[in-house]
Scaffold this active site. Structure first.
Site, PDB file in Angstrom:
ATOM      1  N   THR A 103       0.866  -1.186   0.000  1.00  0.00           N
ATOM      2  CA  THR A 103       0.000   0.000   0.000  1.00  0.00           C
ATOM      3  C   THR A 103       0.900   1.234   0.000  1.00  0.00           C
ATOM      4  OG1 THR A 103      -1.807  -1.067   1.168  1.00  0.00           O
ATOM      5  CG2 THR A 103      -1.582   1.304   1.514  1.00  0.00           C
ATOM      6  N   VAL A 120     -13.468  -3.792   1.527  1.00  0.00           N
ATOM      7  CA  VAL A 120     -12.771  -2.506   1.497  1.00  0.00           C
ATOM      8  C   VAL A 120     -12.032  -2.347   2.822  1.00  0.00           C
ATOM      9  CG1 VAL A 120     -13.058   0.007   1.409  1.00  0.00           C
ATOM     10  CG2 VAL A 120     -14.465  -1.456  -0.060  1.00  0.00           C
ATOM     11  N   GLY A 121     -10.793  -1.900   2.750  1.00  0.00           N
ATOM     12  CA  GLY A 121      -9.993  -1.726   3.965  1.00  0.00           C
ATOM     13  C   GLY A 121     -10.029  -0.309   4.494  1.00  0.00           C
ATOM     14  N   ASP A 122      -8.975   0.036   5.218  1.00  0.00           N
ATOM     15  CA  ASP A 122      -8.925   1.324   5.895  1.00  0.00           C
ATOM     16  C   ASP A 122      -8.462   2.476   5.012  1.00  0.00           C
ATOM     17  OD1 ASP A 122      -6.433  -0.113   5.793  1.00  0.00           O
ATOM     18  OD2 ASP A 122      -5.570   1.509   6.997  1.00  0.00           O
ATOM     19  N   GLY A 147      -1.283  -1.489   6.763  1.00  0.00           N
ATOM     20  CA  GLY A 147      -1.295  -2.654   7.646  1.00  0.00           C
ATOM     21  C   GLY A 147      -2.635  -3.354   7.581  1.00  0.00           C
ATOM     22  N   GLY A 188      -6.003  -3.598   7.640  1.00  0.00           N
ATOM     23  CA  GLY A 188      -6.986  -2.531   7.508  1.00  0.00           C
ATOM     24  C   GLY A 188      -8.146  -2.614   8.477  1.00  0.00           C
TER      25      GLY A 188
END
Ligand code: ASP
Length: 337
Positions: A194, A223-225, A246, A248
């Site tokens: 990322t 969907v992550g952070d 990291g 998420g």
């Protein structure tokens, strides 16, 4: 484009750009010299791209965008080209950007056809009244904004495809052996990549941005952070700009980026202490990763609780600093030149 009309460029005010290219279990033995040098080269290139903007009096939002575009266009990082594959073999990209001057923010999630998701996030911020657009809607918006739309095959890279095949195989074996499901959906040392950037411009404005392909082998349009304001990305001139990388889900559950800003603003914690506290909170619920943090005086921190984090920084002197492993970490809370 850098608009310089009517703009006072203050040559002695601090400028600073800090970037990351993902945190994870980066193994010294598995990282070949060539690959290490390639990462260093790309990080340097991203730093210089952002520096050019800042040094010419451009905005922190522009610098963050340009630095991230370089990393999105590089196949080395898990963002833009080089993004990981979903379980079904797609690339689904997430990105966010935030302007600390006015707390405007924009994000896109789960997009498959936008070459540079960070540009789309920025367009959401500046050209719409919304903060987050997803999937086909975000793609239609990006097209309307004249952003580059690519065939999904553009994002294909052989190494990410092979990584997916290994992840699927591991999953199959785990199921067969009834190994705990959460043990590995993806090899820990393969999920990094990322990208993120935080910048301070000569007008005293902070900005943060993050872009990612998310987790390899992800499903159900996870969907992550990274595109979630306050989780993986946050900027506020009253405190700090933050970009995280990291696990998420844990960054979301701890509102990591915003909690760092809040600790600095409300408790007057140092940026290093605030970053470490957020990472400890993430670790306490089983997560890991790293963050970059920058304040309006140009003080910055690059903290991680993984074995490494691709990262770099550049200030007024224009000399890039690049690091991967912890022992090179010497510039915590370092003042801008
Ligand atoms: N935080 C990203 C996500 O969960 C992944 C990463 O930073 O490695 O989507």
């Amino acid at each position: 484009m850098i608009q310089q009309h009517n703009r006072l460029i203050m040559p002695h005010s601090p400028i600073r750009l800090v970037i990351h290219g993902g945190a994870g279990a980066i193994s010294r033995t598995r990282l070949t010299k060539e690959r290490e040098q390639a990462y260093q080269r790309e990080i340097r290139e991203a730093l210089v791209a952002g520096y050019k903007v800042l040094n010419a009096g451009g905005s922190s939002v522009e610098a963050v965008t340009e630095a991230i575009v370089v990393m999105e266009d590089s196949p080395l990082f898990n963002a833009g080209k080089g993004s990981v594959f979903t379980h079904e073999g797609h690339n689904e990209l997430d990105a966010a950007i935030m302007d600390g001057a006015n707390r405007m923010a924009g994000a896109v999630a789960g997009v498959r056809m936008i070459r540079n998701p960070i540009r789309a996030a920025r367009a959401v911020m500046t050209q719409s009244t919304h903060v987050m657009l997803i999937a086909e809607g975000a793609e239609a918006f990006a097209r309307d904004q004249g952003l580059e739309i690519v065939d999904p095959t553009y994002f294909y890279t052989q190494h990410r495809w092979e990584q997916l095949q290994r992840a699927i195989e591991r999953e199959r074996v785990q199921r067969y052996q009834a190994i705990e499901a959460d043990s590995l959906l993806v090899e820990k040392d393969e999920k990094y990549g990322t990208v993120g950037a935080v910048a301070l411009d000569c007008h005293g404005n902070l900005a943060a941005g993050t872009s990612t392909g998310g987790l390899a082998n992800k499903r159900y349009r996870r969907v992550g952070d990274s595109p979630i304001i306050g989780a993986g990305t946050y900027a506020d001139n009253r405190s700090v700009a933050v970009s995280g990388t990291g696990t998420g889900e844990m960054f979301i559950r701890t509102a990591a980026a915003h909690s760092i800003a809040a600790q600095v603003q409300l408790k007057q914690l140092s940026i290093t202490a605030a970053a470490d506290q957020a990472l400890a909170d993430i670790a306490a619920i089983g997560g890991d990763g790293g963050v970059i943090v920058l304040d309006k005086n140009g003080h910055y921190a690059m903290r991680f609780i993984t074995s490494g984090m691709y990262r770099g920084t550049i200030g007024r002197d224009g000399v890039p600093w690049v690091g991967i492993f912890p022992e090179a970490e010497i510039t915590l809370d370092a003042a801008t030149s």
